[in-house]
Write a protein that holds these residues in place. Structure first.
Motif, PDB file in Angstrom:
ATOM      1  N   ASP A 115       5.128   5.176  10.968  1.00  0.00           N
ATOM      2  CA  ASP A 115       4.252   5.830   9.993  1.00  0.00           C
ATOM      3  C   ASP A 115       3.308   4.837   9.319  1.00  0.00           C
ATOM      4  O   ASP A 115       2.165   5.172   8.994  1.00  0.00           O
ATOM      5  CB  ASP A 115       5.091   6.537   8.927  1.00  0.00           C
ATOM      6  CG  ASP A 115       5.756   7.799   9.455  1.00  0.00           C
ATOM      7  OD1 ASP A 115       5.378   8.218  10.565  1.00  0.00           O
ATOM      8  OD2 ASP A 115       6.641   8.345   8.784  1.00  0.00           O
ATOM      9  N   VAL A 116       3.786   3.614   9.090  1.00  0.00           N
ATOM     10  CA  VAL A 116       2.930   2.589   8.502  1.00  0.00           C
ATOM     11  C   VAL A 116       1.751   2.300   9.430  1.00  0.00           C
ATOM     12  O   VAL A 116       0.588   2.245   9.000  1.00  0.00           O
ATOM     13  CB  VAL A 116       3.722   1.295   8.233  1.00  0.00           C
ATOM     14  CG1 VAL A 116       2.817   0.239   7.588  1.00  0.00           C
ATOM     15  CG2 VAL A 116       4.922   1.566   7.333  1.00  0.00           C
ATOM     16  N   ARG A 169       8.683   4.272   7.607  1.00  0.00           N
ATOM     17  CA  ARG A 169       7.804   4.027   6.461  1.00  0.00           C
ATOM     18  C   ARG A 169       8.147   2.692   5.791  1.00  0.00           C
ATOM     19  O   ARG A 169       7.956   2.538   4.578  1.00  0.00           O
ATOM     20  CB  ARG A 169       7.915   5.171   5.452  1.00  0.00           C
ATOM     21  CG  ARG A 169       7.587   6.530   6.054  1.00  0.00           C
ATOM     22  CD  ARG A 169       7.571   7.627   4.996  1.00  0.00           C
ATOM     23  NE  ARG A 169       6.547   7.393   3.993  1.00  0.00           N
ATOM     24  CZ  ARG A 169       5.264   7.707   4.149  1.00  0.00           C
ATOM     25  NH1 ARG A 169       4.839   8.253   5.276  1.00  0.00           N
ATOM     26  NH2 ARG A 169       4.393   7.461   3.180  1.00  0.00           N
ATOM     27  N   TRP A 183       3.026  18.315  10.999  1.00  0.00           N
ATOM     28  CA  TRP A 183       2.719  18.028   9.593  1.00  0.00           C
ATOM     29  C   TRP A 183       3.982  17.660   8.816  1.00  0.00           C
ATOM     30  O   TRP A 183       3.975  16.721   8.020  1.00  0.00           O
ATOM     31  CB  TRP A 183       2.043  19.234   8.967  1.00  0.00           C
ATOM     32  CG  TRP A 183       1.794  19.064   7.498  1.00  0.00           C
ATOM     33  CD1 TRP A 183       0.838  18.297   6.896  1.00  0.00           C
ATOM     34  CD2 TRP A 183       2.537  19.677   6.437  1.00  0.00           C
ATOM     35  NE1 TRP A 183       0.933  18.397   5.529  1.00  0.00           N
ATOM     36  CE2 TRP A 183       1.966  19.225   5.221  1.00  0.00           C
ATOM     37  CE3 TRP A 183       3.619  20.558   6.403  1.00  0.00           C
ATOM     38  CZ2 TRP A 183       2.455  19.651   3.979  1.00  0.00           C
ATOM     39  CZ3 TRP A 183       4.094  20.971   5.173  1.00  0.00           C
ATOM     40  CH2 TRP A 183       3.519  20.509   3.983  1.00  0.00           C
ATOM     41  N   ARG A 218       0.527   4.223  11.791  1.00  0.00           N
ATOM     42  CA  ARG A 218      -0.357   5.377  11.971  1.00  0.00           C
ATOM     43  C   ARG A 218      -1.232   5.612  10.741  1.00  0.00           C
ATOM     44  O   ARG A 218      -2.442   5.806  10.860  1.00  0.00           O
ATOM     45  CB  ARG A 218       0.489   6.630  12.243  1.00  0.00           C
ATOM     46  CG  ARG A 218      -0.320   7.909  12.405  1.00  0.00           C
ATOM     47  CD  ARG A 218       0.589   9.109  12.587  1.00  0.00           C
ATOM     48  NE  ARG A 218       1.532   9.204  11.483  1.00  0.00           N
ATOM     49  CZ  ARG A 218       1.231   9.716  10.298  1.00  0.00           C
ATOM     50  NH1 ARG A 218       0.005  10.174  10.049  1.00  0.00           N
ATOM     51  NH2 ARG A 218       2.143   9.782   9.351  1.00  0.00           N
ATOM     52  N   GLU A 219      -0.633   5.605   9.557  1.00  0.00           N
ATOM     53  CA  GLU A 219      -1.390   5.927   8.346  1.00  0.00           C
ATOM     54  C   GLU A 219      -2.371   4.829   7.949  1.00  0.00           C
ATOM     55  O   GLU A 219      -3.442   5.110   7.416  1.00  0.00           O
ATOM     56  CB  GLU A 219      -0.422   6.216   7.194  1.00  0.00           C
ATOM     57  CG  GLU A 219       0.391   7.485   7.399  1.00  0.00           C
ATOM     58  CD  GLU A 219       1.216   7.851   6.182  1.00  0.00           C
ATOM     59  OE1 GLU A 219       0.841   7.449   5.064  1.00  0.00           O
ATOM     60  OE2 GLU A 219       2.243   8.541   6.352  1.00  0.00           O
ATOM     61  N   LEU A 220      -2.013   3.578   8.207  1.00  0.00           N
ATOM     62  CA  LEU A 220      -2.899   2.474   7.829  1.00  0.00           C
ATOM     63  C   LEU A 220      -3.762   1.993   8.993  1.00  0.00           C
ATOM     64  O   LEU A 220      -4.629   1.143   8.807  1.00  0.00           O
ATOM     65  CB  LEU A 220      -2.070   1.304   7.275  1.00  0.00           C
ATOM     66  CG  LEU A 220      -1.213   1.615   6.033  1.00  0.00           C
ATOM     67  CD1 LEU A 220      -0.481   0.364   5.573  1.00  0.00           C
ATOM     68  CD2 LEU A 220      -2.068   2.180   4.910  1.00  0.00           C
ATOM     69  N   ARG A 267       8.894   5.599  16.746  1.00  0.00           N
ATOM     70  CA  ARG A 267       9.261   6.572  15.721  1.00  0.00           C
ATOM     71  C   ARG A 267      10.752   6.897  15.782  1.00  0.00           C
ATOM     72  O   ARG A 267      11.327   7.090  16.860  1.00  0.00           O
ATOM     73  CB  ARG A 267       8.453   7.857  15.890  1.00  0.00           C
ATOM     74  CG  ARG A 267       8.766   8.934  14.852  1.00  0.00           C
ATOM     75  CD  ARG A 267       7.841  10.120  15.010  1.00  0.00           C
ATOM     76  NE  ARG A 267       6.462   9.734  14.721  1.00  0.00           N
ATOM     77  CZ  ARG A 267       5.970   9.620  13.504  1.00  0.00           C
ATOM     78  NH1 ARG A 267       6.742   9.832  12.452  1.00  0.00           N
ATOM     79  NH2 ARG A 267       4.715   9.283  13.323  1.00  0.00           N
ATOM     80  N   ARG A 299       0.819  -1.215   0.000  1.00  0.00           N
ATOM     81  CA  ARG A 299       0.000   0.000   0.000  1.00  0.00           C
ATOM     82  C   ARG A 299       0.855   1.269   0.000  1.00  0.00           C
ATOM     83  O   ARG A 299       0.624   2.214   0.750  1.00  0.00           O
ATOM     84  CB  ARG A 299      -0.968  -0.021   1.183  1.00  0.00           C
ATOM     85  CG  ARG A 299      -1.959  -1.180   1.124  1.00  0.00           C
ATOM     86  CD  ARG A 299      -2.899  -1.198   2.300  1.00  0.00           C
ATOM     87  NE  ARG A 299      -3.757  -0.005   2.323  1.00  0.00           N
ATOM     88  CZ  ARG A 299      -4.691   0.212   3.248  1.00  0.00           C
ATOM     89  NH1 ARG A 299      -4.904  -0.707   4.193  1.00  0.00           N
ATOM     90  NH2 ARG A 299      -5.425   1.307   3.218  1.00  0.00           N
ATOM     91  N   GLU A 346       5.032  14.123   9.862  1.00  0.00           N
ATOM     92  CA  GLU A 346       4.168  13.075   9.342  1.00  0.00           C
ATOM     93  C   GLU A 346       4.268  12.943   7.823  1.00  0.00           C
ATOM     94  O   GLU A 346       4.234  11.841   7.281  1.00  0.00           O
ATOM     95  CB  GLU A 346       2.713  13.360   9.742  1.00  0.00           C
ATOM     96  CG  GLU A 346       2.471  13.257  11.245  1.00  0.00           C
ATOM     97  CD  GLU A 346       1.053  13.662  11.626  1.00  0.00           C
ATOM     98  OE1 GLU A 346       0.272  13.987  10.700  1.00  0.00           O
ATOM     99  OE2 GLU A 346       0.732  13.662  12.823  1.00  0.00           O
ATOM    100  N   SER A 347       4.398  14.076   7.121  1.00  0.00           N
ATOM    101  CA  SER A 347       4.376  14.057   5.660  1.00  0.00           C
ATOM    102  C   SER A 347       5.745  13.792   5.042  1.00  0.00           C
ATOM    103  O   SER A 347       5.847  13.104   4.029  1.00  0.00           O
ATOM    104  CB  SER A 347       3.825  15.390   5.125  1.00  0.00           C
ATOM    105  OG  SER A 347       2.527  15.630   5.619  1.00  0.00           O
TER     106      SER A 347
END
Length: 418
Positions: free
Chosen positions: A149-150, A196, A365, A152-154, A189, A107, A368-369
């Protein structure tokens, strides 16, 4: 007396003064932001890997090898054989090695095949080890350890099932749906590409591709996940491997031996040297960004100069009255110079405030980005130098209208021009 006069004059023209201060503040905030971003981005890159003496992969460019093996950017031109890896893993001067196998994704996140030694020997920042926020390293064939990050985002938690896609884009039948993985651990983190990345075992990588060839499933051949558990899953090739040596002194010797290895073309790089090459390559864009921000500051100072010059005609009577009560032309010159200095001082202070508030608002931001960990702290030497330079530049620019006012007061006296 001059300071009181300068402050009173600025307050009397508060609307124009505020617009000018806002222009200077924005330019200073932009310059500070660009420098902060440049410095912290460089530090973030440098902190991605530490205490690793060599990174080894197929022969290509040193920057390309660094990018795909450490930063998960791009792809390798070719792999290196498992036999060559074992040859140098057993080298008398090698203390530890960590194999890396890339090429799959989940993903949009890169999947890295490695060994449990990865969690023991990988270091980032100032030698910080990887830590688990939840769970533990993979033990089962189909265990996976995911970055922060994986998760958190998923929205993944321990025990979550996940399908790994063949290649970097999940399209059509590219997924290994018959061999799902299970989230066994979530890393804390780090602010590096580890956040990621989906980590699986080398045996898991082999199990996924046991019934694939040339990037597609083999027609008529299907091996289930349970059947692969009974098979010998030793890798045939890997993408790269990291090396820790028994002595830093032997780094160049081992590097030369790897680069001259005759069985297959291989390349060993020193991460620090490759990082410097990367920044040298990016120096043109870096300097261009800095130049643009400096030009913005120059534009702000030009706006200040224009604002002061535009008020000279209105203030001729004011200067004449000052002369009538005993002010000398040099004092008029000092008054205008002092006003410009106050413009610069107040503008830089307001600019630092805007910069600080913007950094506080955008820090999460950016992390995270883009994985940039920008921390607000007390002004460093660079910040003080910028603030001082802008204030000094504003004072020097202010000498231009100050000189014009000086000449006018010599010629005008108490006369009023209509």
């Amino acid at each position: 007396m001059l300071i009181r006069l300068a402050i009173a004059s600025l307050l009397n023209r508060r609307a124009t003064v505020m617009l000018t201060l806002f222009t200077i503040a924005l330019s200073v905030a932009l310059l500070l932001g660009v420098e902060k971003l440049r410095q912290d981005a460089k530090a973030s890159f440098a902190n991605t890997i530490s205490q690793t003496d060599l990174v080894v992969g197929a022969r290509s460019g040193s920057i390309q090898l660094l990018l795909y093996s450490v930063f998960r950017i791009g792809n390798a031109t070719s792999n290196i054989s498992w036999g060559s890896y074992q040859h140098f893993a057993n080298h008398p001067r090698v203390k530890w090695t960590v194999p890396l196998s890339l090429g799959d994704s989940h993903r949009g996140f890169r999947v890295l095949g490695t060994s449990r030694d990865y969690f023991q020997y990988y270091r980032y920042g100032r030698g910080q080890p990887l830590a688990f926020e939840q769970g533990k390293p993979f033990e089962d064939l189909y265990d996976a350890v995911i970055g922060a990050d994986v998760a958190r985002e998923l929205g993944y938690t321990l025990g979550q099932s996940m399908i790994v896609a063949h290649g970097l884009v999940d399209i059509g039948n590219s997924g290994h749906k018959d061999k799902p993985f299970r989230v066994a651990g979530i890393l804390a983190r780090t602010g590096t590409p580890v956040d990621r990345t989906v980590h699986v075992s080398l045996a898991g990588i082999e199990a996924m591709h046991i019934d694939w060839q040339a990037g597609v499933p083999i027609p008529g051949r299907s091996i289930s996940a349970e059947q692969t558990r009974q098979m010998a899953l030793e890798p045939k090739a890997i993408t790269a491997f990291m090396v820790g040596l028994t002595s830093k002194i032997s780094a160049f010797q081992v590097q030369r031996q790897i680069n001259e290895y005759r069985r297959e073309p291989m390349q060993a790089i020193l991460p620090g040297v490759a990082l410097q090459e990367l920044w040298d390559l990016m120096s043109v864009a870096e300097q261009a960004l800095r130049a643009v921000s400096i030009l913005v500051v120059v534009a702000g100072l030009a706006g200040m100069l224009s604002a002061i010059l535009n008020t000279l005609a209105e203030r001729r009577r004011e200067m004449a009255i000052l002369r009538s009560v005993g002010a000398r032309p040099l004092q008029v010159f000092a008054l205008f110079t002092l006003e410009a200095g106050l413009y610069g001082l107040l503008g830089t202070l307001l600019g630092y405030l805007v910069y600080s508030l913007s950094l506080l608002a955008a820090a999460d931001w950016l992390l995270e980005s883009y994985g940039l960990n920008l921390q607000l702290g007390p002004p460093g030497s660079l910040e003080w130098m910028i603030l001082g330079a802008v204030t000094l530049a504003a004072t020097l620019v202010g000498m231009i209208p100050a000189y014009v006012a000086y000449r006018n007061t010599l010629a005008d006296g108490l006369s009023v021009r209509i």
